[in-house]
Design a protein around this motif. Structure first.
Motif, PDB file in Angstrom:
ATOM      1  N   UNK A   1       2.270 -19.725  -4.840  1.00  0.00           N
ATOM      2  CA  UNK A   1       1.688 -19.803  -3.489  1.00  0.00           C
ATOM      3  C   UNK A   1       1.973 -21.157  -2.864  1.00  0.00           C
ATOM      4  N   UNK A   2       1.936 -22.211  -3.651  1.00  0.00           N
ATOM      5  CA  UNK A   2       2.291 -23.538  -3.125  1.00  0.00           C
ATOM      6  C   UNK A   2       3.722 -23.536  -2.601  1.00  0.00           C
ATOM      7  N   UNK A   3       4.640 -22.960  -3.380  1.00  0.00           N
ATOM      8  CA  UNK A   3       6.032 -22.879  -2.932  1.00  0.00           C
ATOM      9  C   UNK A   3       6.183 -22.017  -1.696  1.00  0.00           C
ATOM     10  N   UNK A   4       5.379 -20.944  -1.606  1.00  0.00           N
ATOM     11  CA  UNK A   4       5.444 -20.066  -0.434  1.00  0.00           C
ATOM     12  C   UNK A   4       5.000 -20.801   0.827  1.00  0.00           C
ATOM     13  N   UNK A   5       3.949 -21.579   0.701  1.00  0.00           N
ATOM     14  CA  UNK A   5       3.485 -22.370   1.844  1.00  0.00           C
ATOM     15  C   UNK A   5       4.565 -23.353   2.304  1.00  0.00           C
ATOM     16  N   UNK A   6       5.193 -24.016   1.358  1.00  0.00           N
ATOM     17  CA  UNK A   6       6.246 -24.985   1.707  1.00  0.00           C
ATOM     18  C   UNK A   6       7.433 -24.288   2.365  1.00  0.00           C
ATOM     19  N   UNK A   7       7.834 -23.119   1.831  1.00  0.00           N
ATOM     20  CA  UNK A   7       8.987 -22.406   2.396  1.00  0.00           C
ATOM     21  C   UNK A   7       8.698 -21.941   3.819  1.00  0.00           C
ATOM     22  N   UNK A   8       7.503 -21.412   4.076  1.00  0.00           N
ATOM     23  CA  UNK A   8       7.159 -20.955   5.422  1.00  0.00           C
ATOM     24  C   UNK A   8       7.101 -22.117   6.405  1.00  0.00           C
ATOM     25  N   UNK A   9       6.544 -23.223   5.967  1.00  0.00           N
ATOM     26  CA  UNK A   9       6.485 -24.384   6.855  1.00  0.00           C
ATOM     27  C   UNK A   9       7.891 -24.898   7.185  1.00  0.00           C
ATOM     28  N   UNK A  10       8.753 -24.939   6.177  1.00  0.00           N
ATOM     29  CA  UNK A  10      10.121 -25.397   6.418  1.00  0.00           C
ATOM     30  C   UNK A  10      10.847 -24.441   7.369  1.00  0.00           C
ATOM     31  N   UNK A  11      10.617 -23.128   7.206  1.00  0.00           N
ATOM     32  CA  UNK A  11      11.256 -22.171   8.111  1.00  0.00           C
ATOM     33  C   UNK A  11      10.774 -22.379   9.544  1.00  0.00           C
ATOM     34  N   UNK A  12       9.496 -22.541   9.750  1.00  0.00           N
ATOM     35  CA  UNK A  12       8.974 -22.734  11.108  1.00  0.00           C
ATOM     36  C   UNK A  12       9.535 -24.004  11.742  1.00  0.00           C
TER      37      UNK A  12
END
Length: 319
Positions: A193-204
């Motif tokens: 979940x930590x990695x998912x949060x980072x990936x979504x933020x980077x995409x945005x």
């Protein structure tokens, strides 16, 4: 491979091939990972070739959450809940998403129903068709996040059940392997979940898609939901540690009670053994040996000693 087309003001339609569309038409292509040549079959919907590394990543079932973008498309990899939602199998599967201004391609595990519900709702008209590729992506990510949110209830119910078993003094708890295994799964989910949060933020931060203010708010809501899941994983690990501490404290207390009882019994019988040993010595002349009252007086003395010791222990709160 399932292909849906979306156009403003119309219900989603299933298509077999790309057809000339009007303004605002875009597509969602849902593919199972077992279809290894999917990148060749989706070429008509793409205006560019996909990077070989990205294709390889999309076929990797164990790939962690990840974002990478090019001038022509974005690739976003997230982890969705597995098909088995039992507490002993809180697993996740890799879902790759390729995003262009005209199409969203999702590559998911075989036989995984993660996107079945949104597809059915789009086709039946139960859900309003998304107005843009970004909105479609949000709805797909929201479905993934909702699945992860379900883990909170599963974990909570299981921990409550184990807590009752651990504190039940009548039965011996025997699920230690499952308890430790769950803690390891929670740790892996926390990192996911930590990695998912980072990936979504980077995409945005890097995507070239136009994100309206309302859509940005919705993506922030996704972050909040993922943070709730993350907090649940962290708190559940603390709860398991607390359950273990409570259990060992209860075992220690039970052991202390047993030792206290044995100590009292030993203390009570110690003077009685002394008296029995005294009168059992092999000497010719001993007090009371020739008296008919000797056994009864000795027995009374022994009972008096026991009563006195019990009263003393009671006053000192040793009993």
């Amino acid at each position: 491979m399932k292909i849906l087309s979306f156009s403003p003001g119309h219900t989603a339609q299933t298509v077999e091939m790309k057809t000339p569309g009007g303004e605002g038409v875009f597509y969602w292509i849902d593919i199972e990972r077992s279809d290894s040549d999917w990148h060749e079959r989706v070429r008509p919907w793409l205006s560019t070739r996909l990077d070989e590394r990205h294709i390889h990543d999309s076929l990797n079932a164990t790939h962690p959450p990840f974002y990478d973008g090019t001038d022509d498309y974005d690739m976003l990899i997230v982890r969705a809940p597995g098909t088995d939602n039992s507490p002993e199998a809180l697993s996740t599967g890799s879902v790759a998403l390729f995003i262009t201004p005209g199409v969203v391609i999702s590559i998911r595990p075989p036989a995984d129903p993660v996107f079945r519900r949104p597809r059915q709702r789009f086709l039946s008209g139960e859900r309003k068709s998304p107005s843009s590729v970004a909105m479609l992506l949000y709805l797909l990510l929201d479905e993934v996040t909702d699945g992860l949110m379900q883990y909170r209830l599963i974990i909570g119910n299981r921990l409550t059940s184990w807590q009752d078993e651990l504190l039940d003094g009548q039965e011996s708890f025997s699920d230690w392997k499952r308890l430790v295994r769950l803690r390891g799964q929670l740790r892996r989910l926390e990192m996911t979940v930590e990695g998912q949060l980072d990936a979504l933020e980077e995409w945005r931060n890097q995507t070239s898609l136009a994100l309206e203010q309302q859509l940005q708010v919705r993506f922030r809501d996704l972050d909040e939901h993922l943070k709730r899941v993350l907090n649940t994983m962290v708190l559940a690990q603390h709860d398991i540690d607390g359950l273990l501490n409570i259990h060992f404290s209860a075992v220690t207390q039970n052991t202390n009670d047993i030792l206290k009882f044995l100590a009292v019994v030993s203390a009570v019988f110690l003077p009685l053994n002394l008296l029995a040993g005294f009168f059992g010595m092999n000497f010719h002349y001993l007090p009371w040996l020739d008296s008919s009252l000797a056994p009864w007086v000795t027995m009374g003395a022994m009972l008096a000693v026991v009563a006195a010791l019990l009263v003393l222990f009671r006053r000192r709160r040793w009993l």
